[in-house]
Structure formats: C-alpha cells, structure tokens
Design an enzyme around this catalytic site. Sequence first.
Site, PDB file in Angstrom:
ATOM      1  N   ILE A 248      26.732 -18.551 -11.492  1.00  0.00           N
ATOM      2  CA  ILE A 248      26.066 -19.782 -11.356  1.00  0.00           C
ATOM      3  C   ILE A 248      26.017 -20.462 -12.876  1.00  0.00           C
ATOM      4  CG2 ILE A 248      23.866 -21.061 -11.097  1.00  0.00           C
ATOM      5  CD1 ILE A 248      23.099 -18.764  -9.120  1.00  0.00           C
TER       6      ILE A 248
ATOM      7  N   GLU B 127      23.011 -13.795 -12.943  1.00  0.00           N
ATOM      8  CA  GLU B 127      23.358 -14.866 -11.956  1.00  0.00           C
ATOM      9  C   GLU B 127      24.782 -14.488 -11.510  1.00  0.00           C
ATOM     10  OE1 GLU B 127      24.721 -16.232 -16.017  1.00  0.00           O
ATOM     11  OE2 GLU B 127      23.001 -14.812 -15.223  1.00  0.00           O
TER      12      GLU B 127
END
Length: 316
Positions: free
Chosen positions: A240, A282
């Site tokens: 992300i 992430e």
Amino acid sequence: MKAYRPIDDVDDRPAPGLADDGQPSDLVHSLPDGILSDITHLLVSEGSPEKVLEAVASALSELVPHDSLILYRAEPPVRMIRPVLVRDPAYHDQISSMGPHPYGVGITGIAAETRVPQLVNDVDKDPRALHIAGTPEAEPESLIAVPLLAREELKGILSLYRIGPDNHFSLQEFKLAIVFSELAALAIDNAEIRTRLETEVVTDHLTALFNHRFFHERLAEEMRRSSRSRFPVGLLIYDIDDFKRVNDTYGHLVGDQVLQGVASISRETCRQEDVICRIGGEEFAVILPGGNLEDSTALGERIREGIATVSFPAVG
C-alpha cells in the site's frame, strides 16, 4: 425420531463394567479393552477433527450396535446443531442435506438444549420427534441421543438409531454410550484445540491471511513441486503506497481497517487455490500454483481495481 419409553421399562440388567445401581463403577473399566485403547489413542493422536469424528463413529459401532449414526456439531453462538458425520446406508443424502436445526427442536435438539442424554424407544410414536424430509414418516425406530460435553462446553450430539419394531436399546447400552461419549468429547475437543493452535501459528491475527513464516515455507514447497513437475508457479507481491502517512494522519486503528479491507478484497479476487499472505506491515503476497507471469500480472491488476473502487472509512 419418534416415542418415549420410561427408563424403568427398559432392560435394566447391569452392563459389563457397571455397578448394580446403574452408575459407572469406574470410567476406565466401563469400556471393553479394545474400545478403551481406541479412545486413548484418539486423546493423544494428532488427527484432524474430521478424522477423530470418523474414528469415534467406528469405535462406537463395536460398543453399541446400531443401524444409523449421526454426529452433530454444536454452534453455541446461534444455538444450532448441524450434522457433520452421517452413517446411514439408506438415507445418507437426505440426512446430510437437512442442515442445522435449533436447540430444543426434535429429540436431538432437546438433548442439546438440556444437555441430558435421551433414550427413546418407539420414536415413531413420540410427538417431540423431528421428521427428516425424504425419510419414512412412521418407520419404527429407537434412538439414543447423547450430548458431547468437554470443559462444560457442548461440542455436539451423538445420535444412534435402530430400525424396526421392538428393536430397542437396553438401559445398559444407553449407559455405555454415555460413558463412551464422555471420552469421545474429550478427543474431539483436543483435536479442535490442536487445529486452532496450528492455525494461529501460520495466520496473521489482524487480517486472517497466512503470515510471513508460512509464506516462505509454502513458496519453497511450491518451487520444489514446480521443479519436479515442470508446471509453473506464479508470485504476486504488492503493498500500500504511503501507508505510513495513513497511520500518522488517521491513527493505527484506521490503518488496521485499511489492511483488513485490502485483505478482504484480495480474498474475494483470488482463486480458491491461491495462497494469500501478509508478509510485512503493509506488504502482501499471493502464490499462484500453476500460474504464469501473465496470470500474476492479471491478478495484480484485478486486485488494484478492486481496491480502487472501495471508499475506506476516514481515508477515502
């Protein structure tokens, strides 16, 4: 499932290993040596819950002869019992497809509700009986339904049937089934605990995806399989962008919600055989058994498009 007969109207000769007052004189000595050995093995085995259920059913067939057996799994949050193992040569499909039914409904449901074992001979005359669609409505049969309790939790219900008029269970068989069920419940509980612990070891607690450790183990396994079989294996890794800014601006709780959302979209997008992992803060990865470069690229684009259509709380 059909009529109640008072316990004192059943053959009450003491069962082998039971005292004259009908109480188990000793839990261990209440069972034949072969059955006891099987249950002892189940308690320490590393089998899955499904294999333990099969072994329980096989062991019980030697202890209390019966024509049909159904093992129900209890679902306490919704107060339902669901058939998970059916041994019935005539109506296996009908019983298996009956689905869950509530505590208190039918004789098995009453056993779940009250946690009290039920001995019901001439079930076809019992108004409490629950008819299973596709099976005869007035077939003479007898029933034993015993709650499976471990650590004061209801794990399920064990139901035994005998077909035919006057083909009754005796009181001694009823008591032996109860003693057996106490040990069987412990075996099932142990198997479930082992499975849960094994799952926790390889699962990321936040996203419920496989974790970093499992990713490396499974990737190595798929690479070896690919080398032997000459079939491809695909690998997709994605993260992300600017996720640190999400945490710094909106807080870690919102950041966790974003991670969970990305994990959910990944599950919805991937094939059943794909292995989805969270490999870092992430960072995510998908192993595609049999997948090639084009498959991995296409999956990455579908996941990106899926995430782009979602408006995350606070973040947008």
